[in-house]
Scaffold this active site. Structure first.
Site, short mmCIF file in Angstrom:
data_model
loop_
_atom_site.label_atom_id
_atom_site.label_comp_id
_atom_site.label_asym_id
_atom_site.label_seq_id
_atom_site.Cartn_x
_atom_site.Cartn_y
_atom_site.Cartn_z
N HIS A 53 32.64 -44.83 114.21
CA HIS A 53 31.77 -43.66 114.13
C HIS A 53 32.61 -42.41 113.91
O HIS A 53 33.65 -42.23 114.55
CB HIS A 53 30.96 -43.52 115.42
CG HIS A 53 30.06 -42.32 115.45
ND1 HIS A 53 30.22 -41.28 116.36
CD2 HIS A 53 29.01 -41.98 114.69
CE1 HIS A 53 29.28 -40.38 116.15
NE2 HIS A 53 28.54 -40.78 115.15
N SER A 54 32.18 -41.56 112.97
CA SER A 54 32.76 -40.24 112.77
C SER A 54 34.27 -40.33 112.52
O SER A 54 34.72 -41.05 111.63
CB SER A 54 32.43 -39.37 113.98
OG SER A 54 32.80 -38.03 113.77
N LEU A 55 35.06 -39.60 113.29
CA LEU A 55 36.51 -39.59 113.11
C LEU A 55 37.12 -40.96 113.33
O LEU A 55 38.18 -41.27 112.77
CB LEU A 55 37.14 -38.58 114.08
CG LEU A 55 38.66 -38.39 113.99
CD1 LEU A 55 39.06 -37.84 112.63
CD2 LEU A 55 39.15 -37.48 115.10
N CYS B 183 36.24 -43.64 112.03
CA CYS B 183 36.33 -44.30 110.73
C CYS B 183 37.64 -43.96 110.04
O CYS B 183 38.30 -44.83 109.46
CB CYS B 183 35.15 -43.88 109.84
SG CYS B 183 33.52 -44.17 110.55
#
Length: 716
Positions: A405-407, A409
């Site tokens: 999720h988000s950062l 990734c």
């Protein structure tokens, strides 16, 4: 929803039958018939609580395709409780109800409990723990505690159940249950359960035995008819009222032994696909949040599998989700950022320091390697721990995927691809120094300066060596090969674009993520998520004009396979006839050519779509809007107008980015971008505040992951 008592399902046999055939028939026929009850359960809506524990497992009472094999016939005589009749329970902190272990777990706990009770010589290791709840927890029988294996906290109590309250089937407290069991065996051992004492013609049934406690008392009317009565004033008053009205006893009936038998066959399937769930920013602000997010995702995947694919467990394979906390163990700058934070608006600044600051940390050359090493180390640690508890996983060819999720990734991507900016910078500086040294062979002074520069670079490299040494030397950063990478609300495309990644003319994404490293890449996002970006335009340029694939609603009756869905261009590249309304050829409010005026410069206006160089004037638009809509300046009207502006600006931006004639017919090998469908009452501007964290509880995403982790579940 309360489960009915076994008495509601019991099929009575004729009393007084003494032949062996009758006894055999009694043992066969007097089974609890649950068909009608299970049919009622299957008709419940999805909004009902599906009563899953943190491991995503349910009781076989509602799961098993053949429920009757877990139900046992009523006993003929009063004797000692067998391990199959006893059930163990657990309860998390803050919960009021006890949850039953599945039969496989309960039997192994009971066997260990009895072995410890008989182990007078101390030959059994009391510290040895039993794997339970789908392999995510283990039980310490001696201290009656249940601990999570792959994360911290979430410790629950366990209890041995022998006597149960009617209706709820909640276990009675052990201290009371033990006394009642002792009294019951002392007075009714080896007596027939169907033995009924003589009943007087008038008055209530006689009490043949009684046991009193401080707050309640227990009456025996027969070997299988036991009632509990509270000694509180309100309960006594109620009993007097019901007695005067001629009603039956108002006590709570107690049952000895659980409502269905524990069986070793009642166990979850083997794990065939392990999924690591990686969080993004904000974990420092709420430590342990990823554990709850992973639990939400796991529960929904299990719920949808049991609802839409009830026979899949017969293949003896399932997927399991493990949370990965990479942030909680990092100190990074210590208290430096805290010391330089102004005191004004301290609360808001602390939130930013605990969330958005992670992005700055990761872009810093000093802390980036520390962050990547933390996530890399944690995933390898969890994988090694998992394989030690499940030795069959690698032997059977188990697969591993990552949901980030988000950062998270970006960090996961950098780990599996080995991208290291410090190493690239070192190589670049070294090559420049070597080139300058060759050109400066005739100048001793310049050569000395270059040697000093080389020495300085070596000193800087040595100072940073302790930080990224493990990452640079690691030839294989992860101990497993990745099957799928699911990116949720990911800014990965922005990071790649800033690193110089540009579209290629090929239909693959090997220049982004080679298939030799990860077989499939999925970029899933909510259309209103301000942090999420598309990946496909970095593969093929003209995919900026192609809409992402829409994720199916999980409860849709007909789902077109994603591989067969045709690519579709944005509305800005369609003809006016394609954009017309299906009811009467009326242009949709979100299309171009609406005739709204725009202002190029002070004193000049032009119609939308009348030429190039269009500019939006928010003040002019609002003025004209209020002038034409007198009295209609409500929030709903304002939001609708802003949505129209946003739609027009988006189409204009896409049209300026690429001309329709540049669209070619090259297609990707498979699609990367998948967009959630917006609900009918969902407002885009309101969703900006919540869309970035909506993925964990979304059933559409859970169904999407389930069918891609197990491709055999996809519709042909």
């Amino acid at each position: 929803m309360e489960f009915p008592s076994p008495a509601d399902f019991t099929i009575k046999t004729p009393r007084g039958s003494s032949s062996s055939s009758a006894a055999s028939s009694s043992m066969t026929e007097r089974m609890y018939s649950l068909d009608s009850f299970l049919q009622e359960r299957s008709n419940l809506s999805d909004d009902e609580d599906f009563d899953l524990d943190s491991s995503g497992t349910r009781s076989p009472f509602t799961d098993s395709p053949s429920h009757k094999k877990y139900l046992f016939p009523q006993k003929e005589f009063v004797d000692e409780l067998r391990p199959e009749e006893i059930r163990w329970f657990y309860k998390n902190e803050g919960e009021k109800r006890w949850r039953a272990f599945i039969g496989y777990d309960s039997l192994r706990i009971e066997c260990r409990y009895r072995a410890l009770a008989c182990d007078s010589d101390g030959d059994i290791d009391v510290n040895e723990r039993i794997l339970v709840r789908g392999g995510l927890y283990d039980v310490e029988v001696e201290n009656k505690k249940c601990h999570p294996i792959y994360w911290t906290g979430d410790v629950s109590e366990i209890m041995r159940g022998t006597w149960y309250y009617d209706g709820s089937w909640q276990p009675m407290e052990e201290v009371y249950a033990l006394q009642i069991e002792t009294e019951h065996m002392a007075n009714f051992a080896n007596r027939r359960l169907d033995e009924v004492p003589a009943v007087p013609q008038k008055g209530p049934r006689p009490v043949i035995h009684n046991l009193k406690f401080q707050d309640f008392h227990v009456d025996w009317n027969a070997p299988n008819e036991i009632y509990l009565f509270s000694e509180s004033a309100s309960s006594k008053l109620m009993r007097q009222v019901t007695k005067s009205l001629g009603w039956q006893k108002s006590g709570s009936q107690l049952h000895r032994g659980y409502r269905y038998e524990a069986m070793m066959e009642d166990k979850p399937p083997d794990i065939a696909h392990l999924v690591f769930v990686v969080h993004g920013i904000g974990q420092k602000m709420e430590t342990g949040a990823i554990v709850k997010c992973c639990k939400d995702l796991r529960e929904r995947v299990v719920h949808l599998k049991q609802k839409y694919f009830p026979d899949f467990d017969q293949h003896n394979k399932r997927s399991e989700f493990l949370p990965v906390e990479w942030r909680s163990s990092l100190k990074l700058d210590g208290d430096t950022v805290e010391s330089i934070t102004p005191h004004k608006m301290r609360g808001m600044r602390n939130i930013l320091n605990s969330s958005a600051m992670d992005i700055l940390y990761y872009t810093s050359p000093l802390y980036r390697s520390e962050i990547t090493h933390s996530l890399q180390h944690e995933m390898n640690r969890l994988y090694a721990l998992f394989c030690s508890r499940h030795p069959y996983f690698e032997v059977n060819g188990g697969k591993v995927s990552v949901v980030a999720h988000s950062l998270g990734c970006v960090i996961t991507y950098d780990i599996i691809t080995g991208w290291n900016p410090m190493k690239l910078y070192d190589e670049f500086v070294t090559s420049v120094i070597d080139e300058e040294s060759e050109n400066a062979e005739g100048s001793n002074k310049l050569q000395e300066e270059m040697e000093q520069a080389r020495k300085r670079v070596n000193e800087l490299e040595a100072s940073l060596k302790s930080v990224h040494e493990k990452q640079v030397k690691a030839k294989q950063p992860l101990q497993f090969k990745l099957e799928n990478l699911f990116c949720l609300g990911s800014p990965l495309a922005v990071f790649l674009a800033l690193r110089g990644i540009r579209p290629q003319s090929k239909g693959t994404h090997d220049h982004i993520l080679p298939t030799s490293i990860c077989k499939r890449l999925f970029n899933i996002y909510h259309p209103s998520d301000p942090v999420a970006y598309r990946l496909e335009p970095l593969c093929l340029k003209h995919y900026a004009t192609i809409t992402p694939l829409l994720i199916h609603f999980y409860d849709s009756s007909k789902k077109t396979p994603y591989l067969k869905m045709k690519r579709k261009a944005y509305a800005a590249f369609k003809s006016s006839s394609e954009e017309s309304d299906h009811k009467g050829g009326k242009m949709d409010d979100s299309t171009e050519g609406s005739g709204a005026e725009e202002q190029d410069s002070p004193g000049q206006t032009r119609k939308s779509g009348s030429g190039k160089g269009q500019k939006f004037s928010l003040s002019k638009w609002l003025t004209d809007f209020r002038a034409n809509k007198k009295g209609e300046d409500s929030l709903a009207a304002e939001l609708k107008m802003l949505q129209k502006m946003d739609s027009d600006a988006e189409k204009l931006q896409v049209k300026m980015y690429m001309d329709p004639k540049d669209i070619d017919k090259t297609e990707l090998e498979y699609r990367l971008d998948y967009q959630l469908r917006e609900r009918s009452l969902e407002n885009s501007y309101m969703s900006v505040l919540t869309s970035h964290f909506c993925y964990w509880t979304n059933k559409d995403i859970a169904y999407f992951m389930l069918t891609h982790l197990h491709p055999e579940l996809q519709e042909p």
